[in-house]
Write a protein that holds these residues in place. Structure first.
Motif, PDB file in Angstrom:
ATOM      1  N   GLY A 156     -50.144  10.562  25.659  1.00 48.61           N
ATOM      2  CA  GLY A 156     -49.826   9.128  25.731  1.00 48.61           C
ATOM      3  C   GLY A 156     -50.360   8.425  26.770  1.00 48.61           C
ATOM      4  O   GLY A 156     -49.677   7.572  27.000  1.00 48.61           O
ATOM      5  N   ASN A 157     -51.378   8.700  27.257  1.00 48.32           N
ATOM      6  CA  ASN A 157     -52.351   8.090  28.217  1.00 48.32           C
ATOM      7  C   ASN A 157     -53.378   7.144  27.504  1.00 48.32           C
ATOM      8  O   ASN A 157     -54.453   7.672  27.308  1.00 48.32           O
ATOM      9  N   LEU A 158     -52.829   5.858  27.270  1.00 46.57           N
ATOM     10  CA  LEU A 158     -53.547   4.895  26.528  1.00 46.57           C
ATOM     11  C   LEU A 158     -54.812   4.534  27.196  1.00 46.57           C
ATOM     12  O   LEU A 158     -55.920   4.374  26.757  1.00 46.57           O
ATOM     13  N   GLU A 159     -54.604   4.346  28.633  1.00 47.43           N
ATOM     14  CA  GLU A 159     -55.929   3.838  29.391  1.00 47.43           C
ATOM     15  C   GLU A 159     -56.873   4.981  29.323  1.00 47.43           C
ATOM     16  O   GLU A 159     -58.330   4.443  29.469  1.00 47.43           O
ATOM     17  N   ALA A 160     -56.475   6.127  29.424  1.00 47.02           N
ATOM     18  CA  ALA A 160     -57.660   7.168  29.584  1.00 47.02           C
ATOM     19  C   ALA A 160     -58.322   7.342  28.203  1.00 47.02           C
ATOM     20  O   ALA A 160     -59.385   7.416  28.176  1.00 47.02           O
ATOM     21  N   LEU A 161     -57.497   7.324  26.878  1.00 48.73           N
ATOM     22  CA  LEU A 161     -58.109   7.225  25.567  1.00 48.73           C
ATOM     23  C   LEU A 161     -58.974   6.227  25.563  1.00 48.73           C
ATOM     24  O   LEU A 161     -60.205   6.289  24.902  1.00 48.73           O
ATOM     25  N   ASN A 162     -58.764   4.972  25.863  1.00 51.24           N
ATOM     26  CA  ASN A 162     -59.457   3.780  25.748  1.00 51.24           C
ATOM     27  C   ASN A 162     -60.905   4.126  26.466  1.00 51.24           C
ATOM     28  O   ASN A 162     -62.022   3.675  25.909  1.00 51.24           O
ATOM     29  N   ALA A 163     -60.746   4.562  27.573  1.00 49.93           N
ATOM     30  CA  ALA A 163     -61.976   4.834  28.531  1.00 49.93           C
ATOM     31  C   ALA A 163     -62.874   5.665  27.664  1.00 49.93           C
ATOM     32  O   ALA A 163     -63.947   5.623  27.785  1.00 49.93           O
ATOM     33  N   VAL A 164     -62.177   6.799  27.123  1.00 49.62           N
ATOM     34  CA  VAL A 164     -63.027   7.886  26.507  1.00 49.62           C
ATOM     35  C   VAL A 164     -63.754   7.243  25.429  1.00 49.62           C
ATOM     36  O   VAL A 164     -65.084   7.708  25.183  1.00 49.62           O
ATOM     37  N   LEU A 165     -63.004   6.593  24.638  1.00 55.15           N
ATOM     38  CA  LEU A 165     -63.651   5.859  23.462  1.00 55.15           C
ATOM     39  C   LEU A 165     -64.717   4.990  23.564  1.00 55.15           C
ATOM     40  O   LEU A 165     -65.933   5.158  22.881  1.00 55.15           O
ATOM     41  N   GLU A 205     -77.822  21.731  18.945  1.00 56.37           N
ATOM     42  CA  GLU A 205     -77.349  22.824  19.338  1.00 56.37           C
ATOM     43  C   GLU A 205     -76.756  22.791  20.735  1.00 56.37           C
ATOM     44  O   GLU A 205     -77.153  23.763  21.646  1.00 56.37           O
ATOM     45  N   SER A 206     -76.072  21.830  20.821  1.00 60.08           N
ATOM     46  CA  SER A 206     -75.540  21.592  22.373  1.00 60.08           C
ATOM     47  C   SER A 206     -73.946  21.142  22.381  1.00 60.08           C
ATOM     48  O   SER A 206     -73.574  20.323  21.436  1.00 60.08           O
ATOM     49  N   ILE A 207     -73.416  21.439  23.689  1.00 66.87           N
ATOM     50  CA  ILE A 207     -72.188  20.796  23.733  1.00 66.87           C
ATOM     51  C   ILE A 207     -72.241  19.864  25.200  1.00 66.87           C
ATOM     52  O   ILE A 207     -72.644  20.674  26.229  1.00 66.87           O
ATOM     53  N   THR A 208     -71.730  18.633  25.096  1.00 63.61           N
ATOM     54  CA  THR A 208     -71.960  17.884  26.207  1.00 63.61           C
ATOM     55  C   THR A 208     -70.533  17.580  27.016  1.00 63.61           C
ATOM     56  O   THR A 208     -69.969  17.008  25.994  1.00 63.61           O
ATOM     57  N   PHE A 209     -70.254  17.900  27.890  1.00 64.97           N
ATOM     58  CA  PHE A 209     -69.005  17.799  28.640  1.00 64.97           C
ATOM     59  C   PHE A 209     -69.024  16.420  29.177  1.00 64.97           C
ATOM     60  O   PHE A 209     -70.033  16.149  29.945  1.00 64.97           O
ATOM     61  N   HIS A 210     -68.139  15.605  29.157  1.00 67.77           N
ATOM     62  CA  HIS A 210     -67.964  14.483  29.972  1.00 67.77           C
ATOM     63  C   HIS A 210     -66.837  14.188  30.685  1.00 67.77           C
ATOM     64  O   HIS A 210     -65.756  14.618  30.607  1.00 67.77           O
ATOM     65  N   ARG A 211     -66.988  13.357  31.906  1.00 63.65           N
ATOM     66  CA  ARG A 211     -65.680  12.985  32.839  1.00 63.65           C
ATOM     67  C   ARG A 211     -65.870  11.383  32.887  1.00 63.65           C
ATOM     68  O   ARG A 211     -67.190  10.916  33.327  1.00 63.65           O
ATOM     69  N   VAL A 212     -64.990  10.648  32.752  1.00 66.09           N
ATOM     70  CA  VAL A 212     -65.072   9.399  33.056  1.00 66.09           C
ATOM     71  C   VAL A 212     -63.840   8.759  33.714  1.00 66.09           C
ATOM     72  O   VAL A 212     -62.547   9.090  33.401  1.00 66.09           O
ATOM     73  N   PRO A 213     -63.941   7.844  34.653  1.00 64.88           N
ATOM     74  CA  PRO A 213     -63.074   7.079  35.340  1.00 64.88           C
ATOM     75  C   PRO A 213     -62.108   5.996  34.352  1.00 64.88           C
ATOM     76  O   PRO A 213     -62.799   5.664  33.374  1.00 64.88           O
ATOM     77  N   TYR A 214     -60.807   5.782  34.579  1.00 67.87           N
ATOM     78  CA  TYR A 214     -60.188   4.985  33.757  1.00 67.87           C
ATOM     79  C   TYR A 214     -59.143   4.230  34.711  1.00 67.87           C
ATOM     80  O   TYR A 214     -59.350   4.322  35.880  1.00 67.87           O
ATOM     81  N   ASP A 215     -58.510   3.222  34.301  1.00 68.21           N
ATOM     82  CA  ASP A 215     -57.527   2.410  34.873  1.00 68.21           C
ATOM     83  C   ASP A 215     -56.423   3.335  35.239  1.00 68.21           C
ATOM     84  O   ASP A 215     -55.160   2.945  34.478  1.00 68.21           O
ATOM     85  N   LEU A 216     -56.214   4.142  36.062  1.00 65.70           N
ATOM     86  CA  LEU A 216     -55.447   4.858  36.444  1.00 65.70           C
ATOM     87  C   LEU A 216     -54.085   4.094  37.120  1.00 65.70           C
ATOM     88  O   LEU A 216     -53.050   4.624  36.674  1.00 65.70           O
ATOM     89  N   THR A 217     -54.351   3.015  37.811  1.00 68.47           N
ATOM     90  CA  THR A 217     -53.181   2.498  38.451  1.00 68.47           C
ATOM     91  C   THR A 217     -52.315   1.858  37.112  1.00 68.47           C
ATOM     92  O   THR A 217     -50.937   1.851  37.102  1.00 68.47           O
ATOM     93  N   ALA A 218     -53.031   1.388  36.081  1.00 73.43           N
ATOM     94  CA  ALA A 218     -52.233   0.659  35.030  1.00 73.43           C
ATOM     95  C   ALA A 218     -51.537   1.862  34.208  1.00 73.43           C
ATOM     96  O   ALA A 218     -50.269   1.633  33.960  1.00 73.43           O
ATOM     97  N   ALA A 219     -51.939   3.049  34.049  1.00 79.89           N
ATOM     98  CA  ALA A 219     -51.471   4.272  33.347  1.00 79.89           C
ATOM     99  C   ALA A 219     -50.102   4.648  34.378  1.00 79.89           C
ATOM    100  O   ALA A 219     -49.188   5.097  33.726  1.00 79.89           O
ATOM    101  N   GLN A 220     -50.279   4.730  35.618  1.00 81.34           N
ATOM    102  CA  GLN A 220     -49.275   5.086  36.385  1.00 81.34           C
ATOM    103  C   GLN A 220     -48.104   4.123  36.271  1.00 81.34           C
ATOM    104  O   GLN A 220     -46.731   4.289  36.446  1.00 81.34           O
ATOM    105  N   GLY A 221     -48.287   2.642  36.342  1.00 83.90           N
ATOM    106  CA  GLY A 221     -47.418   1.669  36.285  1.00 83.90           C
ATOM    107  C   GLY A 221     -46.761   1.637  35.134  1.00 83.90           C
ATOM    108  O   GLY A 221     -45.452   1.510  35.110  1.00 83.90           O
ATOM    109  N   ARG A 222     -47.204   2.332  33.709  1.00 80.82           N
ATOM    110  CA  ARG A 222     -46.593   2.375  32.316  1.00 80.82           C
ATOM    111  C   ARG A 222     -45.425   3.385  32.649  1.00 80.82           C
ATOM    112  O   ARG A 222     -44.236   3.233  32.134  1.00 80.82           O
TER     113      ARG A 222
END
Length: 251
Positions: free
Chosen positions: A11-20, A216-233
């Protein structure tokens, strides 16, 4: 073929949008479960995944939040979030979630690949250690099994008598980063892309992975997102405050 692999959006829309946005081009999207629960945007996250994913595996929070199972086994915070989510979701989204199949699933066009939530042997099993991974790897007839559930990015592999844990290595906190795992022939893998919406490896950034069958590879990713907005929701929805605080802590 490039497969974008997501799990534990919760249910974290901000994180999902950042990933996409960060994922770039891909051919298929595989969702390993727990689209909802904990976060305050269940309808929005379900609707985005409904429109984009070619394969979906149900998670334990999905099962409870759509009414297929009881929340009795959840801790009080998870139970409160699940009950709020069940009421908040639209009838259409609840029905869609209830129809998502249990894993393991075999994606068409990707021989040797299995998708599961917890484990290919038990959808609710947490694979946290090599001891946990031993049975699924020994009994698996496929080369790569993608799993979620633990919210921990990485995995395990077995080649003949050799067993290894896989931990992506990152060097720049709070920025976009990636780590490439080159796959070895004759090796079996259990791979967790990590949690989009609630990582628990002390890295707050949203996690995902891309499987490239040609490279023949798997790439792991990390991305920042709007954490404040997710917390506020979360706080505006009057969900338990702990759910907002833990996002910053990545646990």
């Amino acid at each position: 073929m490039r497969a974008l692999i997501l799990s534990d959006i919760h249910g974290n829309l901000e994180a999902l949008n950042a990933v996409l946005e960060a994922a770039g081009s891909y051919d298929v999207l595989w969702n390993l479960g727990d689209v909802v629960g904990y976060g305050a945007s269940p309808n929005e996250t379900v609707e985005r995944i409904r429109s984009l994913a070619q394969m979906n595996v149900r998670g334990n929070h999905d099962r409870v939040c759509c009414g297929l199972a009881s929340a009795v086994g959840f801790n009080p915070v998870a139970r409160a979030a699940a009950m709020w989510t069940q009421k908040e979701m639209s009838e259409v989204n609840r029905a869609w979630l209830a129809a998502v199949p249990q894993g393991p699933l075999h994606p068409e066009g990707f021989p040797g690949i299995v998708l599961a939530h917890g484990s290919p042997l038990n959808e609710d099993q947490y694979i946290l250690t090599m001891r946990d991974a031993w049975g699924p790897l020994q009994q698996s007839g496929t080369l790569i099994t993608f799993i979620g559930h633990t919210h921990l990015q990485g995995g395990f592999c077995q080649h003949s008598e050799e067993w290894h844990e896989l931990h992506p290595r990152y060097e720049t906190p709070n920025e976009v980063e990636s780590w490439v795992l080159d796959l070895t022939q004759g090796t079996r893998y259990l791979i967790n892309p990590g949690s989009v919406g609630q990582p628990r490896d002390h890295d707050w950034r949203a996690a995902f992975a891309i499987y490239d069958s040609e490279a023949e590879s798997i790439t792991f990713h990390r991305v920042p997102y709007d954490l404040t907005a997710a917390q506020g929701r979360i706080l505006m929805a009057e969900l338990p405050e702990k759910l907002a605080l833990r996002l910053r802590e990545g646990r």
